[in-house]
Design an enzyme around this catalytic site. Structure first.
Site, PDB file in Angstrom:
ATOM      1  CG  ASP A  15      -2.108  -0.849   1.146  1.00 35.17           C
ATOM      2  OD1 ASP A  15      -2.332  -1.446  -0.179  1.00 35.17           O
ATOM      3  OD2 ASP A  15      -2.776  -1.110   2.033  1.00 35.17           O
ATOM      4  NE  ARG A  96       0.112   2.790  12.864  1.00 35.13           N
ATOM      5  CZ  ARG A  96       0.568   1.547  12.633  1.00 35.13           C
ATOM      6  NH1 ARG A  96       1.384   1.143  13.444  1.00 35.13           N
ATOM      7  NH2 ARG A  96      -0.051   0.759  11.665  1.00 35.13           N
ATOM      8  CG  ASP A 125      -3.198   2.149  12.980  1.00 34.14           C
ATOM      9  OD1 ASP A 125      -2.966   2.247  14.234  1.00 34.14           O
ATOM     10  OD2 ASP A 125      -3.224   0.771  12.382  1.00 34.14           O
ATOM     11  CB  SER A 177      -4.060  -6.767   8.290  1.00 37.05           C
ATOM     12  OG  SER A 177      -3.400  -5.582   8.696  1.00 37.05           O
TER      13      SER A 177
HETATM   14  N1  ARG Z   1      -6.439  -3.007  16.440  1.00 32.24           N
HETATM   15  C1  ARG Z   1      -5.266  -2.772  16.897  1.00 32.24           C
HETATM   16  C2  ARG Z   1      -5.307  -1.157  17.211  1.00 32.24           C
HETATM   17  O1  ARG Z   1      -6.153  -0.402  16.690  1.00 32.24           O
HETATM   18  C3  ARG Z   1      -4.132  -2.874  15.931  1.00 32.24           C
HETATM   19  C4  ARG Z   1      -4.106  -2.160  14.762  1.00 32.24           C
HETATM   20  C5  ARG Z   1      -3.173  -2.647  13.918  1.00 32.24           C
HETATM   21  N2  ARG Z   1      -2.935  -1.932  12.583  1.00 32.24           N
HETATM   22  C6  ARG Z   1      -2.902  -2.377  11.428  1.00 32.24           C
HETATM   23  N3  ARG Z   1      -2.763  -1.485  10.388  1.00 32.24           N
HETATM   24  N4  ARG Z   1      -2.733  -3.574  11.043  1.00 32.24           N
HETATM   25  O2  ARG Z   1      -4.533  -0.636  17.899  1.00 32.24           O
END
Ligand code: ARG
Length: 432
Positions: A15, A96, A125, A177
């Site tokens: 991506d 992040r 995110d 993912s």
């Molecule tokens: N659900 C988790 C969170 O919001 C993990 C997010 C992981 N991000 C990803 N792009 N796979 O912190």
């Protein structure tokens, strides 16, 4: 939206790679500068650099942020005992804001007019990136092309890149993912989207299945100084013999133990070593359905081996050094702290105030905790601290008991006074 120069949070995945030519074509960006933050993903950095440039990046910054991440991001959530919905230790959530901090810094340095990220419109995110950026520099534009682009599949993204003359070899995509750093791994999508389905073996990335781990009790002592873990020692045995050459800490051999020590700027190494040890012992798996900020429930797996150990241990030190009221008040804040971090409020006054509060309470968090690691579990065997408030003479039921029992009786009377008054009223037929 007119954008001349953009700084892109680059992960090395498909991506964010496709985003490089896409930002140039669709957003008219003249220059795309990639920023890759190394926070313990353990990826091939040269391959990442090459990939970004192959996709047309004008420049790539590869930043080693492991120590900063460990000290300024992992430690505060450890101090706060911050597990979202009681389980998830926020590994992705704390990464992040750190990445955003560097997006903003580099955007300033490069005189860029926007930053960009590759998060989707239904996740957390996007919120974390955007809130962090706007908290640090509200004048910067933030682009999130993945929220609005036309590609419906990985194949379409690859086709787009190939049309642009970028040779992309269609590698087999993981069915999940995955987001990885030294504080943990999150795994979602694919078959995991059925919350009743047991995770397939291949879903777990680093932790062994507890039923397959060595049948040995591993004794590990961990040492804290002023709330920071400083090192640990592991009792000699076949497990540590088989794994010690994979660890990064310096070994000081003792009679019964291997003692692993770390320099002051090597906290990340300590965390990585604890990950290696605990992952091999099947520690730190979480399987949960969580409430995302956008309102969706999602099923997620987490592997957080080092946090599991550090958390268990630091709570034990807390139990010795904190008085009752401080501890209870601190405990009552944990969930709030976890929510703030999960919701993207890292750079908020309340979260920062909590950090100061926790740091202040934990300044005496120095000591040693003895743990037993066995088949996916962590058992506490003992704890000690030079600042312990525990007093044997007060606690004991033996003849050395120095507690004033008579005072206990008087205290009980006074403590119960309001209830006695209420009881009297009840006896008179009131309060029915
Ligand atoms: N659900 C988790 C969170 O919001 C993990 C997010 C992981 N991000 C990803 N792009 N796979 O912190």
């Amino acid at each position: 939206m007119k954008v001349n120069k953009v700084v892109l949070a680059y992960s090395g995945g498909l991506d964010t790679s496709v985003l490089v030519p896409y930002l140039k074509e669709k957003y008219g960006c003249k220059e795309v500068i990639c920023v890759y933050a190394d926070i313990g993903q353990e990826e091939n950095l040269e391959a990442i650099r090459k990939k970004a440039l192959d996709f047309g990046a004008d420049k790539i910054y590869i930043l080693d942020l492991k120590e900063e991440f460990a000290k300024d991001y992992c430690m505060p959530v450890l101090w706060a005992n911050a597990r979202y919905e009681g389980k998830y230790y926020l590994s992705a959530a704390i990464s992040r804001p750190l990445i955003s901090k560097y997006l903003v810094e580099i955007a300033k340095k490069e005189n860029a007019d926007a930053v960009a990220h590759g998060s989707t419109g239904k996740g957390n995110d996007q919120v974390r990136f955007e809130l962090s950026v706007l908290a640090l520099d509200p004048s910067l534009k933030v682009l999130a092309p993945v929220r609005e682009w036309e590609f419906k599949s990985r194949e379409e993204e690859i086709e787009y890149a190939q049309k642009k003359g970028i040779p992309v070899f269609a590698t087999k995509k993981s069915p999940y993912s995955i987001d990885k750093n030294l504080w943990g791994i999150s795994i979602e999508c694919g078959v995991l989207e059925d919350p009743f389905k047991e995770p397939p073996k291949d879903a777990w990335q680093i932790t062994k299945d507890p039923k397959d781990v060595i049948d040995e009790e591993v004794i590990l002592h961990i040492f804290f100084e002023n709330a920071y873990p400083k090192g640990f020692k592991v009792k000699k045995g076949s497990f540590i013999n088989s794994i010690k050459s994979n660890l990064k800490g310096k070994i000081k051999e003792e009679k019964e133990f291997y003692h692993f020590v770390y320099e002051d700027n090597e906290l990340y190494k300590l965390i990585m070593d604890l990950n290696t040890i605990s992952a091999f012992l099947g520690i730190g798996r979480v399987d949960m359905v969580e409430n995302r900020l956008v309102g969706i429930k999602s099923r997620e797996l987490y592997e957080q081996p080092a946090p599991e150990i550090l958390d268990k241990a630091l709570r034990e030190i807390e139990s010795l050094i904190l008085d009752r009221e401080s501890l209870h008040f601190k405990l009552s804040n944990n969930q709030k702290y976890a929510d703030l971090v999960y919701y993207g409020y890292w750079f908020s006054p309340l979260k920062e105030a909590f950090d100061e509060f926790n740091k202040s309470l934990l300044k005496n968090a120095t000591g040693e905790v003895k743990l037993k690691l066995y088949k996916g579990n962590v058992y506490v065997l003992g704890r000690k601290s030079p600042y312990s408030l525990y007093d044997y003479k007060l606690a004991t039921y033996d003849k050395e008991d120095a507690f004033d029992h008579i005072a206990g009786g008087k205290f009980t009377l006074v403590w119960g006074l309001p209830l006695r008054q209420i009881g009297k009223i009840k006896g008179m037929g009131g309060n029915k």
